[in-house]
Write an enzyme that holds these catalytic residues in place. Structure first.
Site, PDB file in Angstrom:
ATOM      1  N   ARG A  49      -3.024   7.361   1.064  1.00 57.64           N
ATOM      2  CA  ARG A  49      -3.527   8.383   1.863  1.00 57.64           C
ATOM      3  C   ARG A  49      -2.373   8.953   2.912  1.00 57.64           C
ATOM      4  O   ARG A  49      -2.458  10.270   3.416  1.00 57.64           O
ATOM      5  CB  ARG A  49      -4.707   7.955   2.882  1.00 57.64           C
ATOM      6  CG  ARG A  49      -5.968   7.956   2.045  1.00 57.64           C
ATOM      7  CD  ARG A  49      -6.908   7.147   2.691  1.00 57.64           C
ATOM      8  NE  ARG A  49      -6.594   5.969   3.111  1.00 57.64           N
ATOM      9  CZ  ARG A  49      -7.473   4.892   3.496  1.00 57.64           C
ATOM     10  NH1 ARG A  49      -8.564   5.266   4.124  1.00 57.64           N
ATOM     11  NH2 ARG A  49      -6.695   3.682   3.800  1.00 57.64           N
TER      12      ARG A  49
ATOM     13  N   ARG B 120       0.832  -1.153  -0.001  1.00 56.44           N
ATOM     14  CA  ARG B 120       0.000   0.134  -0.114  1.00 56.44           C
ATOM     15  C   ARG B 120       0.894   1.458  -0.068  1.00 56.44           C
ATOM     16  O   ARG B 120       0.409   2.391   0.657  1.00 56.44           O
ATOM     17  CB  ARG B 120      -0.804  -0.033   1.297  1.00 56.44           C
ATOM     18  CG  ARG B 120      -1.980  -1.143   1.207  1.00 56.44           C
ATOM     19  CD  ARG B 120      -3.043  -0.604   0.215  1.00 56.44           C
ATOM     20  NE  ARG B 120      -4.379  -1.315   0.827  1.00 56.44           N
ATOM     21  CZ  ARG B 120      -5.483  -1.031   1.481  1.00 56.44           C
ATOM     22  NH1 ARG B 120      -5.507   0.096   1.823  1.00 56.44           N
ATOM     23  NH2 ARG B 120      -6.402  -1.795   1.755  1.00 56.44           N
TER      24      ARG B 120
ATOM     25  N   TYR C  20     -15.184 -11.032   0.616  1.00 53.17           N
ATOM     26  CA  TYR C  20     -16.236  -9.910   0.075  1.00 53.17           C
ATOM     27  C   TYR C  20     -17.337  -9.918  -0.526  1.00 53.17           C
ATOM     28  O   TYR C  20     -18.408  -9.462  -0.553  1.00 53.17           O
ATOM     29  CB  TYR C  20     -15.181  -8.834  -0.703  1.00 53.17           C
ATOM     30  CG  TYR C  20     -14.078  -8.274  -0.009  1.00 53.17           C
ATOM     31  CD1 TYR C  20     -14.537  -7.084   0.912  1.00 53.17           C
ATOM     32  CD2 TYR C  20     -12.978  -8.645   0.076  1.00 53.17           C
ATOM     33  CE1 TYR C  20     -13.543  -6.543   1.820  1.00 53.17           C
ATOM     34  CE2 TYR C  20     -11.812  -7.943   1.172  1.00 53.17           C
ATOM     35  CZ  TYR C  20     -12.190  -6.908   1.905  1.00 53.17           C
ATOM     36  OH  TYR C  20     -11.383  -6.379   2.605  1.00 53.17           O
TER      37      TYR C  20
ATOM     38  N   ASP D 141      -7.138  -1.907  -6.949  1.00 52.17           N
ATOM     39  CA  ASP D 141      -7.506  -2.608  -5.913  1.00 52.17           C
ATOM     40  C   ASP D 141      -7.870  -3.867  -6.015  1.00 52.17           C
ATOM     41  O   ASP D 141      -8.368  -4.251  -7.179  1.00 52.17           O
ATOM     42  CB  ASP D 141      -8.898  -1.843  -5.347  1.00 52.17           C
ATOM     43  CG  ASP D 141      -9.150  -2.260  -3.887  1.00 52.17           C
ATOM     44  OD1 ASP D 141      -8.499  -1.500  -2.990  1.00 52.17           O
ATOM     45  OD2 ASP D 141     -10.154  -3.075  -3.713  1.00 52.17           O
TER      46      ASP D 141
ATOM     47  N   ARG E 271      -6.777  12.984  -4.737  1.00 51.03           N
ATOM     48  CA  ARG E 271      -8.158  12.466  -4.195  1.00 51.03           C
ATOM     49  C   ARG E 271      -9.304  13.489  -3.757  1.00 51.03           C
ATOM     50  O   ARG E 271     -10.357  13.133  -3.872  1.00 51.03           O
ATOM     51  CB  ARG E 271      -7.856  11.289  -2.880  1.00 51.03           C
ATOM     52  CG  ARG E 271      -7.537  10.164  -3.300  1.00 51.03           C
ATOM     53  CD  ARG E 271      -8.693   9.138  -3.790  1.00 51.03           C
ATOM     54  NE  ARG E 271      -9.452   8.739  -2.692  1.00 51.03           N
ATOM     55  CZ  ARG E 271     -10.727   9.319  -2.306  1.00 51.03           C
ATOM     56  NH1 ARG E 271     -11.275   9.883  -3.022  1.00 51.03           N
ATOM     57  NH2 ARG E 271     -11.355   8.658  -1.407  1.00 51.03           N
TER      58      ARG E 271
HETATM   59  O1  CP3 Z   1      -0.105  -1.131  -2.410  1.00 51.73           O
HETATM   60  C1  CP3 Z   1      -0.512  -0.306  -3.080  1.00 51.73           C
HETATM   61  O2  CP3 Z   1       0.060   0.955  -2.993  1.00 51.73           O
HETATM   62  C2  CP3 Z   1      -1.493  -0.461  -4.255  1.00 51.73           C
HETATM   63  C3  CP3 Z   1      -2.595  -0.434  -4.043  1.00 51.73           C
HETATM   64  C4  CP3 Z   1      -3.756  -1.072  -3.303  1.00 51.73           C
HETATM   65  C5  CP3 Z   1      -4.839  -0.565  -2.598  1.00 51.73           C
HETATM   66  N1  CP3 Z   1      -5.604  -1.809  -2.376  1.00 51.73           N
HETATM   67  C6  CP3 Z   1      -5.273   0.877  -2.702  1.00 51.73           C
HETATM   68  C7  CP3 Z   1      -6.490   1.273  -2.011  1.00 51.73           C
HETATM   69  C8  CP3 Z   1      -3.675  -2.463  -2.999  1.00 51.73           C
HETATM   70  C9  CP3 Z   1      -2.623  -3.359  -3.381  1.00 51.73           C
HETATM   71  C10 CP3 Z   1      -5.035  -2.768  -2.251  1.00 51.73           C
HETATM   72  C11 CP3 Z   1      -5.237  -4.310  -2.057  1.00 51.73           C
HETATM   73  C12 CP3 Z   1      -6.250  -4.450  -1.263  1.00 51.73           C
HETATM   74  N2  CP3 Z   1      -7.459  -3.812  -1.266  1.00 51.73           N
HETATM   75  C13 CP3 Z   1      -6.534  -5.438  -0.109  1.00 51.73           C
HETATM   76  C14 CP3 Z   1      -5.273  -6.390   0.072  1.00 51.73           C
HETATM   77  C15 CP3 Z   1      -4.214  -5.906   1.022  1.00 51.73           C
HETATM   78  C16 CP3 Z   1      -4.838  -5.510   2.180  1.00 51.73           C
HETATM   79  O3  CP3 Z   1      -4.551  -4.306   2.689  1.00 51.73           O
HETATM   80  O4  CP3 Z   1      -5.269  -6.527   3.086  1.00 51.73           O
HETATM   81  C17 CP3 Z   1      -7.870  -5.474   0.335  1.00 51.73           C
HETATM   82  C18 CP3 Z   1      -8.324  -6.238   1.515  1.00 51.73           C
HETATM   83  C19 CP3 Z   1      -8.461  -4.295  -0.108  1.00 51.73           C
HETATM   84  C20 CP3 Z   1      -9.754  -3.812  -0.027  1.00 51.73           C
HETATM   85  C21 CP3 Z   1     -10.019  -2.477   0.383  1.00 51.73           C
HETATM   86  N3  CP3 Z   1      -9.834  -1.350  -0.445  1.00 51.73           N
HETATM   87  C22 CP3 Z   1     -10.552  -2.066   1.589  1.00 51.73           C
HETATM   88  C23 CP3 Z   1     -10.954  -2.984   2.721  1.00 51.73           C
HETATM   89  C24 CP3 Z   1     -10.346  -0.590   1.511  1.00 51.73           C
HETATM   90  C25 CP3 Z   1     -10.916   0.228   2.548  1.00 51.73           C
HETATM   91  C26 CP3 Z   1     -10.090   0.107   3.805  1.00 51.73           C
HETATM   92  C27 CP3 Z   1      -9.141   1.333   3.441  1.00 51.73           C
HETATM   93  O5  CP3 Z   1      -7.669   1.120   3.400  1.00 51.73           O
HETATM   94  O6  CP3 Z   1      -9.501   2.088   2.995  1.00 51.73           O
HETATM   95  C28 CP3 Z   1      -9.785  -0.255   0.185  1.00 51.73           C
HETATM   96  C29 CP3 Z   1      -9.748   0.999  -0.210  1.00 51.73           C
HETATM   97  C30 CP3 Z   1      -8.468   1.400  -0.778  1.00 51.73           C
HETATM   98  N4  CP3 Z   1      -7.435   0.500  -1.394  1.00 51.73           N
HETATM   99  C31 CP3 Z   1      -7.617   2.679  -0.629  1.00 51.73           C
HETATM  100  C32 CP3 Z   1      -6.467   2.601  -1.293  1.00 51.73           C
HETATM  101  C33 CP3 Z   1      -5.410   3.623  -1.394  1.00 51.73           C
HETATM  102  C34 CP3 Z   1      -8.182   3.822   0.051  1.00 51.73           C
HETATM  103  C35 CP3 Z   1      -9.197   4.678  -0.630  1.00 51.73           C
HETATM  104  C36 CP3 Z   1      -9.130   6.220  -0.655  1.00 51.73           C
HETATM  105  O7  CP3 Z   1      -8.217   6.769  -1.106  1.00 51.73           O
HETATM  106  O8  CP3 Z   1      -9.790   6.665   0.146  1.00 51.73           O
END
Ligand code: CP3
Length: 355
Positions: A36, A32, A157, A81, A45
């Site tokens: 943010r 990640r 999910y 994502d 964003r």
């Molecule tokens: O790693 C990176 O920089 C690439 C981007 C990336 C995102 N999500 C961006 C994201 C990757 C590799 C993921 C994977 C992901 N997404 C997983 C597996 C890894 C982990 O963290 O367990 C999972 C379970 C998700 C599902 C997901 N996406 C959730 C549960 C959420 C909400 C929680 C949160 O962190 O906000 C997201 C949203 C998300 N995915 C954001 C980002 C940058 C936040 C969105 C925003 O900008 O508001």
């Protein structure tokens, strides 16, 4: 003390470590790493929603490169994502402040039949565009990382509809809807294999499979449900030498089973000491495993903990990472300290440290 190496980031170093070949220092990136905690990400964003950002090749390539410019990691993960391919299967996915929300949870065999296996080259064209751009921009100075969710985690999910942590509906399906769950996991495995094959064809040099929720399963249930599905996904990836990294959060009871998945590298979380992981799997390249919460400490502690982590690898090829995604509260200086400490430590230093 071994020689201190501050050698520049490199794709070759990353790929060599994944294949267990000797490296001058352990390559480093952060799960990640685009997101943010970076002010320049928050700035983007303000203008677009998260889903729009994932589908806009210019902006998604730009935010993927933000951490690369700041920290010079050895790997650049493309911005997207794990739920983007789920959208392409015909499911409505929304993100609000509580995380993802999926329409119409999957509960029956008919629900599974309504999900589509799609052609990523047609339906995820923007993903291919992002990866091509990143390869062009980054060249050989970092490996481009593709990724997907593992079948089990995506099924969580799809069945739950949100990231609610009870897992009751899917565990109910493990007892009462076994054929439905098997059908869903097999479909997801094939979709993920298609998606990752397309990412590789578009320029990804290494791919990571995120099985974030598999640690929720007992060892027996992992072997019964999550492992066969992720093994099928990995076996279906059309690739030449591109390594596959498998990540499970809360993996300490599953490490030996994960090692049967066909993954080249296992990514471990911080609850499992690296020394122990190394003893249990002496030959397997590993990735991890600093607690993302450690980056909320003073930078001198961050450095100390990265050095301690490297000492635990015993000098065997390792990919430095966190044990889960970087937290939004992380100060930039902590992320800098993480990468600097990883760069300064040489493999020789690690080899000299007590095991
Ligand atoms: O790693 C990176 O920089 C690439 C981007 C990336 C995102 N999500 C961006 C994201 C990757 C590799 C993921 C994977 C992901 N997404 C997983 C597996 C890894 C982990 O963290 O367990 C999972 C379970 C998700 C599902 C997901 N996406 C959730 C549960 C959420 C909400 C929680 C949160 O962190 O906000 C997201 C949203 C998300 N995915 C954001 C980002 C940058 C936040 C969105 C925003 O900008 O508001």
């Amino acid at each position: 003390m071994g020689a201190v190496s501050t050698s520049p980031p490199s794709a070759a170093r990353f790929l060599d470590a994944c294949h267990g070949r000797p490296v001058d220092r352990a390559p480093a990136w952060m799960m990640r790493q685009a997101g943010r905690y970076l002010p320049e990400y928050r700035e983007v964003r303000r203008r677009v929603s998260f889903i729009e950002l994932c589908r806009d090749a210019d902006l998604a390539a730009e935010v993927s490169l933000q951490p690369f410019r700041r920290f010079a990691p050895d790997g650049v993960i493309f911005f997207s994502d794990i739920l983007v391919p789920v959208q392409a299967m015909g499911v409505k996915v929304e993100f609000d402040k509580n995380g993802p929300r999926l329409s119409h949870p999957i509960r029956t065999g008919d629900d599974v039949l309504r999900l589509r296996r799609f052609d990523p080259a047609a339906d995820l064209r923007f993903t291919g565009e992002i990866l091509k751009r990143l390869r062009g921009e980054v060249g050989d100075s970092a490996a481009i990382i593709g990724f997907a969710g593992a079948p089990w985690t995506l099924a969580c999910y799809l069945v739950e509809g949100t990231s609610s942590k009870s897992f009751a509906p899917i565990k109910q399906m493990m007892g009462w809807g076994q054929r439905t769950l098997e059908g869903l996991l097999n479909l997801l495995a094939d979709v993920i294999a298609d998606v990752l094959s397309f990412q590789i064809a578009s320029g990804a040099q290494v791919v990571q499979v995120f099985d974030t929720w598999a640690g929720e399963l007992s060892r027996e249930d992992y072997r019964r449900w999550a492992l066969p599905a992720v093994t099928r996904a990995i076996a279906g990836i059309r690739r030449s030498a591109q390594p596959v990294i498998l990540y499970v959060n809360g993996c300490s009871h599953l490490l030996e089973a994960m090692n049967e998945s066909g993954a080249d590298v296992l990514s471990v979380d911080w609850r499992l000491p690296l020394v122990e992981a190394r003893q249990r799997l002496p030959q397997r390249p590993l990735q991890g495993n600093l607690d993302p919460g450690a980056l909320l400490s003073p930078t001198r502690d961050v450095r100390r903990r990265v050095q301690a982590m490297l000492a635990e690898t015993g000098g065997i090829a390792h990919v430095v990472n966190l044990g889960h995604g970087v937290l939004p509260q992380t100060p930039i200086e902590s992320a800098e300290a993480f990468f600097e400490a990883a760069r300064e430590a040489s493999v020789a230093q690690a080899a000299e440290a007590p095991a």
